[in-house]
Write an enzyme that holds these catalytic residues in place. Structure first.
Site, PDB file in Angstrom:
ATOM      1  N   GLU A  14      16.531 -11.956  28.539  1.00  0.00           N
ATOM      2  CA  GLU A  14      16.292 -11.248  29.801  1.00  0.00           C
ATOM      3  C   GLU A  14      17.568 -11.132  30.653  1.00  0.00           C
ATOM      4  O   GLU A  14      17.481 -10.785  31.836  1.00  0.00           O
ATOM      5  CB  GLU A  14      15.187 -11.955  30.591  1.00  0.00           C
ATOM      6  CG  GLU A  14      13.823 -11.807  29.957  1.00  0.00           C
ATOM      7  CD  GLU A  14      12.729 -12.368  30.856  1.00  0.00           C
ATOM      8  OE1 GLU A  14      12.038 -11.567  31.498  1.00  0.00           O
ATOM      9  OE2 GLU A  14      12.572 -13.597  30.926  1.00  0.00           O
ATOM     10  N   SER A 164       9.482 -10.999  29.519  1.00  0.00           N
ATOM     11  CA  SER A 164       9.704  -9.573  29.261  1.00  0.00           C
ATOM     12  C   SER A 164       9.213  -9.136  27.886  1.00  0.00           C
ATOM     13  O   SER A 164       9.672  -8.132  27.353  1.00  0.00           O
ATOM     14  CB  SER A 164      11.195  -9.192  29.403  1.00  0.00           C
ATOM     15  OG  SER A 164      11.585  -9.229  30.757  1.00  0.00           O
ATOM     16  N   TYR A 234       9.943  -1.456  30.390  1.00  0.00           N
ATOM     17  CA  TYR A 234      11.184  -0.960  30.982  1.00  0.00           C
ATOM     18  C   TYR A 234      11.507   0.507  30.698  1.00  0.00           C
ATOM     19  O   TYR A 234      12.571   0.975  31.054  1.00  0.00           O
ATOM     20  CB  TYR A 234      12.356  -1.859  30.557  1.00  0.00           C
ATOM     21  CG  TYR A 234      12.147  -3.287  31.028  1.00  0.00           C
ATOM     22  CD1 TYR A 234      12.141  -3.572  32.394  1.00  0.00           C
ATOM     23  CD2 TYR A 234      11.916  -4.324  30.133  1.00  0.00           C
ATOM     24  CE1 TYR A 234      11.930  -4.864  32.842  1.00  0.00           C
ATOM     25  CE2 TYR A 234      11.703  -5.629  30.579  1.00  0.00           C
ATOM     26  CZ  TYR A 234      11.720  -5.886  31.930  1.00  0.00           C
ATOM     27  OH  TYR A 234      11.510  -7.162  32.382  1.00  0.00           O
ATOM     28  N   ARG A 273       4.062 -14.426  40.228  1.00  0.00           N
ATOM     29  CA  ARG A 273       3.026 -13.474  39.783  1.00  0.00           C
ATOM     30  C   ARG A 273       2.156 -14.099  38.695  1.00  0.00           C
ATOM     31  O   ARG A 273       2.680 -14.598  37.695  1.00  0.00           O
ATOM     32  CB  ARG A 273       3.699 -12.209  39.253  1.00  0.00           C
ATOM     33  CG  ARG A 273       2.809 -10.984  39.280  1.00  0.00           C
ATOM     34  CD  ARG A 273       3.472  -9.815  38.595  1.00  0.00           C
ATOM     35  NE  ARG A 273       3.406  -9.985  37.164  1.00  0.00           N
ATOM     36  CZ  ARG A 273       4.433  -9.808  36.328  1.00  0.00           C
ATOM     37  NH1 ARG A 273       5.608  -9.471  36.767  1.00  0.00           N
ATOM     38  NH2 ARG A 273       4.261  -9.980  35.034  1.00  0.00           N
ATOM     39  N   ASP A 275      -0.726 -13.461  35.858  1.00  0.00           N
ATOM     40  CA  ASP A 275      -1.262 -12.361  35.041  1.00  0.00           C
ATOM     41  C   ASP A 275      -2.546 -12.792  34.339  1.00  0.00           C
ATOM     42  O   ASP A 275      -2.655 -13.940  33.873  1.00  0.00           O
ATOM     43  CB  ASP A 275      -0.231 -11.932  33.990  1.00  0.00           C
ATOM     44  CG  ASP A 275       1.034 -11.341  34.609  1.00  0.00           C
ATOM     45  OD1 ASP A 275       1.021 -11.008  35.815  1.00  0.00           O
ATOM     46  OD2 ASP A 275       2.035 -11.199  33.875  1.00  0.00           O
ATOM     47  N   ASN A 289       4.467 -15.991  36.089  1.00  0.00           N
ATOM     48  CA  ASN A 289       5.897 -15.692  36.127  1.00  0.00           C
ATOM     49  C   ASN A 289       6.496 -16.286  37.387  1.00  0.00           C
ATOM     50  O   ASN A 289       6.238 -15.818  38.489  1.00  0.00           O
ATOM     51  CB  ASN A 289       6.094 -14.179  36.114  1.00  0.00           C
ATOM     52  CG  ASN A 289       5.566 -13.562  34.833  1.00  0.00           C
ATOM     53  OD1 ASN A 289       6.221 -13.605  33.798  1.00  0.00           O
ATOM     54  ND2 ASN A 289       4.358 -13.030  34.874  1.00  0.00           N
TER      55      ASN A 289
HETATM   56  N1  ADP Z   1      -3.666 -13.359  23.888  1.00  0.00           N
HETATM   57  C1  ADP Z   1      -3.399 -12.095  24.246  1.00  0.00           C
HETATM   58  N2  ADP Z   1      -4.382 -11.142  24.193  1.00  0.00           N
HETATM   59  C2  ADP Z   1      -4.097  -9.864  24.537  1.00  0.00           C
HETATM   60  N3  ADP Z   1      -2.892  -9.419  24.909  1.00  0.00           N
HETATM   61  C3  ADP Z   1      -1.892 -10.317  24.972  1.00  0.00           C
HETATM   62  C4  ADP Z   1      -2.099 -11.702  24.662  1.00  0.00           C
HETATM   63  N4  ADP Z   1      -0.927 -12.344  24.821  1.00  0.00           N
HETATM   64  C5  ADP Z   1      -0.033 -11.422  25.203  1.00  0.00           C
HETATM   65  N5  ADP Z   1      -0.590 -10.206  25.295  1.00  0.00           N
HETATM   66  C6  ADP Z   1       0.117  -8.935  25.607  1.00  0.00           C
HETATM   67  O1  ADP Z   1       1.515  -9.162  25.454  1.00  0.00           O
HETATM   68  C7  ADP Z   1       2.197  -9.011  26.699  1.00  0.00           C
HETATM   69  C8  ADP Z   1       3.305 -10.069  26.809  1.00  0.00           C
HETATM   70  O2  ADP Z   1       2.752 -11.364  26.705  1.00  0.00           O
HETATM   71  P1  ADP Z   1       3.065 -12.493  27.775  1.00  0.00           P
HETATM   72  O3  ADP Z   1       2.353 -13.721  27.357  1.00  0.00           O
HETATM   73  O4  ADP Z   1       2.758 -11.979  29.133  1.00  0.00           O
HETATM   74  O5  ADP Z   1       4.623 -12.719  27.574  1.00  0.00           O
HETATM   75  P2  ADP Z   1       5.880 -12.397  28.519  1.00  0.00           P
HETATM   76  O6  ADP Z   1       6.152 -13.664  29.270  1.00  0.00           O
HETATM   77  O7  ADP Z   1       6.982 -12.072  27.592  1.00  0.00           O
HETATM   78  O8  ADP Z   1       5.509 -11.277  29.458  1.00  0.00           O
HETATM   79  C9  ADP Z   1       1.110  -9.111  27.742  1.00  0.00           C
HETATM   80  O9  ADP Z   1       1.478  -8.439  28.929  1.00  0.00           O
HETATM   81  C10 ADP Z   1      -0.073  -8.481  27.033  1.00  0.00           C
HETATM   82  O10 ADP Z   1       0.028  -7.065  27.040  1.00  0.00           O
HETATM   83 MG    MG Z   2       3.927 -11.265  30.726  1.00  0.00          MG
END
Ligand code: ADP
Ligand code: MG
Length: 324
Positions: A14, A164, A234, A273, A275, A289
């Site tokens: 990142e 990211s 992005y 944030r 999610d 985050n």
């Molecule tokens: N268990 C899950 N089920 C559905 N979608 C997921 C899951 N884990 C991650 N995602 C998808 O992948 C994206 C990135 O995962 P995330 O855990 O938020 O990692 P990062 O910290 O890189 O953002 C999420 O915004 C979502 O779209």
């Molecule tokens: Mg995420």
């Protein structure tokens, strides 16, 4: 006039995003109150670039600078480093030891929130749903068939500590499993594999103003890709971000109450944030985050804007917290 070091860069995938975030902070800082110094932190090289190419190395003994005969000490730090060492508690430990206040979460809440495996365990202890998962470290044996039997397909493979969507894969078929694991291992020595939670992706941003907690309107993320991957995050037009999200009032209230509860339980600071995925079986915590994106297009500034707060006001709140 307070001297504020805006730290950016870092040692993860990142890096580029963090450099952008740092510049945005510099551009939107309230100049009547603060003098911002954009410092790049990368590995052992920490520097301030005065004019193009003219680098002034940070004295790590006391986190100070010498610029053209002036010795600059900082009253506070604006932390804009996504990923390590800014989001995982490392630089927080260093600054704590020097007694320099910073805008982000502290050592323990950063370390906890940055490791998705540890954070999920912590969150689920409150009875909050998280995806079923397995985790392993580099060198440990895993049996793909067993994992797929347990979690089903598709599933998500991710570095335990990243952001990211760097290193994150959605695996639809067993033959793509190994490749996804290698991609995650390239980012972190610990890997988290999660079941896929189908549903709507919702985000809740918060900032503390002293003891008061301001909860922003929710955002719904609708990705045009298979999931909200790096490209969707992005690239203009690859995802739509709807603020305020169109969700039932009771769901909205639940998410806001839960996020405020978790902010306090984890001991968060500054703007953060949370999610979620709103699925058929209810609300799932996805991740938190601690150093969310803060470019003008990023979710948190959009949320603040929908709340009636400018990006400068948001940054001012985060910095003023340091001098209460
Ligand atoms: N268990 C899950 N089920 C559905 N979608 C997921 C899951 N884990 C991650 N995602 C998808 O992948 C994206 C990135 O995962 P995330 O855990 O938020 O990692 P990062 O910290 O890189 O953002 C999420 O915004 C979502 O779209
Ligand atoms: Mg995420």
């Amino acid at each position: 006039m307070k001297n504020i070091a805006i730290i950016c860069g870092g040692d993860s995938g990142e890096y580029d995003i963090s450099i952008k975030s740092g510049r945005v902070v510099g551009a939107h800082l309230d100049r009547s109150k603060y003098k911002g110094w954009l410092l790049e932190v990368k590995g052992n090289e920490w520097f301030y670039e005065h004019t193009e190419g003219q680098k002034h190395v940070v004295d790590k003994n006391d986190f100070s600078l010498n610029v053209e005969g002036d010795h600059i000490r900082f009253d506070g730090v604006f932390n804009a480093i996504h990923g390590t060492p800014g989001e995982d508690g490392k630089i927080q430990g260093y600054l704590d030891m020097l007694g320099i206040p910073y805008t982000s979460c502290g050592v323990d809440s950063s370390a906890l929130s940055f490791n998705k495996h540890l954070c999920n365990k912590f969150i689920s202890a409150y009875g909050i749903s998280v995806a079923n998962s397995v985790t392993f470290r580099k060198g440990e044996k895993i049996n793909p068939e067993e994992v797929i039997d347990t979690l089903g397909l598709p599933l998500f493979v991710k570095p335990a500590r990243s952001g990211s969507s760097v290193g994150v894969s959605k695996v639809h078929t067993a033959d793509r499993f190994d490749e996804a694991v290698q991609k995650a291992l390239a980012e972190d020595e610990q890997v988290l594999i999660e079941e896929f939670i189908a549903g709507r992706e919702l985000a809740c941003g918060l900032v503390n103003k002293g003891e008061e907690l301001i909860v922003f309107p929710l955002t719904e993320i609708i990705s045009k890709k298979d999931f909200f991957d790096y490209e969707a995050k992005y690239t203009e037009g690859m995802a739509s971000e709807v603020t305020p999200a169109s969700v039932d009032a009771d769901v909205e209230q639940d998410i806001k109450t839960l996020s405020a509860f978790l902010f306090r339980q984890m001991g968060c600071k500054g703007f953060v944030r949370f999610d979620y995925i709103l699925g058929e079986r209810g609300l799932y915590f996805l991740e938190v985050n601690a150093i969310p994106g803060i470019t003008e297009e990023s979710l948190l500034p959009q949320m603040a804007n929908a709340f009636g707060m400018s990006i400068t006001e948001l940054f001012t709140i985060a910095i003023d917290n340091l001098f209460e």
